[in-house]
Design a protein around this motif. Structure first.
Motif, PDB file in Angstrom:
ATOM      1  N   ILE A 175       0.806  -1.084   0.032  1.00 45.37           N
ATOM      2  CA  ILE A 175      -0.053   0.027   0.004  1.00 45.37           C
ATOM      3  C   ILE A 175       0.832   1.126  -0.026  1.00 45.37           C
ATOM      4  N   ASP A 176       0.697   1.949  -0.941  1.00 44.47           N
ATOM      5  CA  ASP A 176       1.546   3.154  -1.052  1.00 44.47           C
ATOM      6  C   ASP A 176       0.524   4.491  -0.700  1.00 44.47           C
ATOM      7  N   ASN A 177       0.835   5.801  -1.195  1.00 43.53           N
ATOM      8  CA  ASN A 177       0.208   6.618  -0.674  1.00 43.53           C
ATOM      9  C   ASN A 177      -1.317   6.852  -1.169  1.00 43.53           C
ATOM     10  N   TYR A 178      -1.496   6.295  -2.603  1.00 43.40           N
ATOM     11  CA  TYR A 178      -2.714   6.345  -3.331  1.00 43.40           C
ATOM     12  C   TYR A 178      -3.286   4.919  -3.612  1.00 43.40           C
ATOM     13  N   THR A 179      -2.705   3.780  -3.499  1.00 44.87           N
ATOM     14  CA  THR A 179      -3.153   2.863  -4.086  1.00 44.87           C
ATOM     15  C   THR A 179      -2.737   1.455  -3.289  1.00 44.87           C
TER      16      THR A 179
ATOM     17  N   GLY B 140       5.099   7.623 -10.909  1.00 44.69           N
ATOM     18  CA  GLY B 140       3.772   6.882 -10.303  1.00 44.69           C
ATOM     19  C   GLY B 140       3.167   7.717  -9.365  1.00 44.69           C
ATOM     20  N   ASN B 141       3.661   8.320  -8.533  1.00 43.32           N
ATOM     21  CA  ASN B 141       3.029   9.176  -7.450  1.00 43.32           C
ATOM     22  C   ASN B 141       2.601  10.670  -8.232  1.00 43.32           C
ATOM     23  N   ILE B 142       3.239  10.945  -9.115  1.00 41.65           N
ATOM     24  CA  ILE B 142       2.814  12.162 -10.004  1.00 41.65           C
ATOM     25  C   ILE B 142       1.648  11.770 -10.519  1.00 41.65           C
ATOM     26  N   ILE B 143       1.434  10.685 -11.548  1.00 40.34           N
ATOM     27  CA  ILE B 143       0.461  10.096 -12.273  1.00 40.34           C
ATOM     28  C   ILE B 143      -0.546   9.909 -11.560  1.00 40.34           C
ATOM     29  N   SER B 144      -0.656   9.299 -10.165  1.00 41.70           N
ATOM     30  CA  SER B 144      -1.637   8.999  -9.475  1.00 41.70           C
ATOM     31  C   SER B 144      -2.363  10.210  -8.907  1.00 41.70           C
ATOM     32  N   ASN B 145      -1.510  11.162  -8.597  1.00 41.28           N
ATOM     33  CA  ASN B 145      -1.974  12.601  -8.121  1.00 41.28           C
ATOM     34  C   ASN B 145      -2.667  13.215  -9.291  1.00 41.28           C
ATOM     35  N   ALA B 146      -2.204  13.160 -10.458  1.00 40.00           N
ATOM     36  CA  ALA B 146      -3.110  13.919 -11.689  1.00 40.00           C
ATOM     37  C   ALA B 146      -4.422  13.146 -11.952  1.00 40.00           C
ATOM     38  N   LEU B 147      -4.297  11.804 -11.864  1.00 37.18           N
ATOM     39  CA  LEU B 147      -5.414  11.014 -12.006  1.00 37.18           C
ATOM     40  C   LEU B 147      -6.639  11.314 -10.947  1.00 37.18           C
ATOM     41  N   LYS B 148      -6.010  11.627  -9.562  1.00 38.25           N
ATOM     42  CA  LYS B 148      -7.119  12.036  -8.696  1.00 38.25           C
ATOM     43  C   LYS B 148      -7.803  13.122  -8.778  1.00 38.25           C
TER      44      LYS B 148
ATOM     45  N   GLU C   1       1.367  16.220 -17.434  1.00 44.30           N
ATOM     46  CA  GLU C   1       0.161  17.272 -17.452  1.00 44.30           C
ATOM     47  C   GLU C   1      -1.280  16.371 -17.823  1.00 44.30           C
ATOM     48  N   ASP C   2      -2.047  17.335 -16.730  1.00 45.07           N
ATOM     49  CA  ASP C   2      -3.489  16.925 -16.960  1.00 45.07           C
ATOM     50  C   ASP C   2      -4.229  18.102 -16.986  1.00 45.07           C
ATOM     51  N   ASN C   3      -5.600  17.964 -17.305  1.00 46.54           N
ATOM     52  CA  ASN C   3      -6.427  19.130 -17.421  1.00 46.54           C
ATOM     53  C   ASN C   3      -7.461  19.098 -16.415  1.00 46.54           C
ATOM     54  N   GLY C   4      -7.146  19.019 -15.211  1.00 49.63           N
ATOM     55  CA  GLY C   4      -7.972  18.732 -14.178  1.00 49.63           C
ATOM     56  C   GLY C   4      -8.243  20.002 -13.394  1.00 49.63           C
ATOM     57  N   VAL C   5      -8.327  20.133 -12.068  1.00 50.62           N
ATOM     58  CA  VAL C   5      -8.692  21.023 -11.119  1.00 50.62           C
ATOM     59  C   VAL C   5      -7.833  22.108 -10.983  1.00 50.62           C
ATOM     60  N   GLY C   6      -6.563  21.960 -11.402  1.00 54.71           N
ATOM     61  CA  GLY C   6      -5.327  22.901 -11.076  1.00 54.71           C
ATOM     62  C   GLY C   6      -5.077  23.059  -9.698  1.00 54.71           C
TER      63      GLY C   6
ATOM     64  N   PHE D 145       0.597  12.669   1.439  1.00 50.17           N
ATOM     65  CA  PHE D 145       2.311  12.594   1.670  1.00 50.17           C
ATOM     66  C   PHE D 145       2.696  12.395  -0.048  1.00 50.17           C
ATOM     67  N   GLY D 146       2.071  11.957  -1.015  1.00 48.18           N
ATOM     68  CA  GLY D 146       2.396  11.652  -2.093  1.00 48.18           C
ATOM     69  C   GLY D 146       3.245  12.522  -2.746  1.00 48.18           C
ATOM     70  N   LEU D 147       2.947  13.670  -2.760  1.00 46.17           N
ATOM     71  CA  LEU D 147       3.903  15.050  -3.513  1.00 46.17           C
ATOM     72  C   LEU D 147       5.204  15.372  -2.620  1.00 46.17           C
ATOM     73  N   ASN D 148       4.808  15.118  -1.365  1.00 48.51           N
ATOM     74  CA  ASN D 148       6.159  15.172  -0.368  1.00 48.51           C
ATOM     75  C   ASN D 148       7.126  14.179  -0.566  1.00 48.51           C
ATOM     76  N   LEU D 149       6.661  12.962  -1.023  1.00 48.47           N
ATOM     77  CA  LEU D 149       7.530  11.846  -1.137  1.00 48.47           C
ATOM     78  C   LEU D 149       8.166  12.122  -2.291  1.00 48.47           C
TER      79      LEU D 149
END
Length: 395
Positions: free
Chosen positions: A48-52, A291-299, A327-332, A360-364
């Motif tokens: 189990i990581d920060n997101y998944t 992986g953490n950056i992609i998971s954050n973008a999907l979130k 890059e994502d086109n999400g909430v910013g 902690f995903g982006l802190n990591l």
């Protein structure tokens, strides 16, 4: 679990530098063994990581991944003891989860934390069933021993990665490292013998075939450690397996995170330039960072949105930098939030579908990039897009 301990737990997991998609063969026998011992329909080895929650091996189900907030094992790793839920459909934490309300209609859960030698819970070994169960103390002891075996194997993988990363020191230290590996490997063989002995006492004849497989596997690994001590060159042939090129990194990211994107109906586009396609570079921490950056973008991207990942190598004199752009086109992200991320002080926010964050995903990500002497830039416009650009010296 305190916030400090959770960040340290994530750091501990990142130290193993695992490729979750490649671990099934390492742990499939143990997932099957746990199910046999418990007499359960399902057994999962979960990290189990920060997101998944990554089910890296499974019996009774296909290996899968799910949002951490949906996982029962997320509660297991918050404690030091095993967690039992007699009826998931009667527990308000889980009664509305998809695996309870729909197929496979699970009801019973028992899980034990996978605690590493430093005391951090990397994940959990769990057994699940559509019917309620009663586990005897003997069976619980056996399943907990299997959990310790899983951690032993993770320690072996970690030792081998460290050996590969420190190739220059290997010539002088190979005997010491091989000796260190022999300890947990010998523990595997001893553990199998203990389980076999207890299995005979408990008339668990149906598990003995799996026990013999573990003993054979453990003895093979002991022979490998002996070979490292005798023949360094033979071992070094495996070093190429610890390298990426742009194409293999692209394929790995698609393999790991494509399912998450599809679950949220988001397009995940991963593009690698053809420039320097023959150049190979170390895998070290790249999957954890990207992986953490992609998971954050999907979130933080709405349904039907797009997450684009661009990979390229930049040559400077005789050296190369890996440039990763997500890059994502999400909430910013607000300018204040960007400052928090760059300073390593980011806190959690809720995702576009109510996903809980663990803060902690982006802190990591920032911590790991700094450790590799890389750089991180973030551009964003609230309500329109966010772009993370990572630059890491790799060759």
């Amino acid at each position: 679990m305190s916030s400090t301990n959770e960040f340290q737990r994530l750091l501990a997991l990142s130290d193993y530098d695992l490729d979750y998609a490649s671990l099934e063969t390492q742990f499939a026998d143990l997932a099957n063994l746990a199910a046999k011992v418990a007499g359960s329909q399902v057994s999962l080895v979960n990290l189990i990581d920060n997101y998944t929650q990554w089910s890296v091996a499974a019996a009774g189900l296909s290996t899968l991944q799910m949002d951490r907030q949906d996982a029962v094992c997320n509660y297991t790793i918050m404690g030091v003891e095993a967690l039992e839920v007699k009826d998931l459909s009667q527990d308000e934490r889980f009664q509305d989860k998809f695996y309870v309300k729909g197929d496979p209609n699970l009801r019973y859960y028992w899980g034990t934390p996978l605690t590493n030698p430093d005391g951090y819970n990397l994940g959990a070994l769990c057994i699940m069933d559509t019917d309620q169960k009663e586990l005897s103390p003997e069976k619980i002891e056996l399943i907990q021993l299997i959990g310790k075996e899983i951690v032993n194997r993770l320690e072996i993988l970690k030792s081998m990665k460290q050996m590969q990363e420190d190739i220059k020191g290997l010539k002088n230290d190979k005997k010491k490292v091989a000796h260190d590996i022999r300890g947990p490997l010998a523990g595997i063989v001893g553990l199998a013998e203990i389980i076999q002995h207890q299995g005979n006492q408990g008339n668990l004849e149906d598990v003995l075939e799996f026990i013999l497989l573990i003993q054979k596997s453990g003895k093979s690994l002991l022979e490998l450690a002996d070979q490292i001590m005798k023949d360094e060159d033979q071992y070094l042939k495996g070093l190429h397996s610890n390298l990426f090129n742009l194409q293999s990194l692209k394929e790995k990211l698609q393999d790991l995170y494509g399912a998450q994107a599809r679950q949220k109906n988001i397009q995940l586009r991963v593009v690698a330039t053809n420039d320097y396609s023959e150049i190979k570079f170390p895998k070290t921490k790249l999957l954890q960072i990207i992986g953490n950056i992609i998971s954050n973008a999907l979130k933080f991207t709405q349904e039907n949105g797009i997450v684009k990942v661009n990979l390229q190598l930049e040559q400077i004199a005789n050296n190369f930098n890996l440039i990763i752009e997500v890059e994502d086109n999400g909430v910013g992200i607000s300018s204040e939030k960007i400052k928090e991320i760059i300073s390593g002080e980011a806190s959690s926010s809720e995702g576009t579908q109510g996903e809980s964050g663990f803060g902690f995903g982006l802190n990591l990500v920032k911590y790991l990039i700094d450790g590799l002497k890389g750089s991180l830039q973030i551009e964003s416009k609230v309500g329109e897009f966010t772009r993370f650009t990572v630059k890491i010296p790799v060759v």
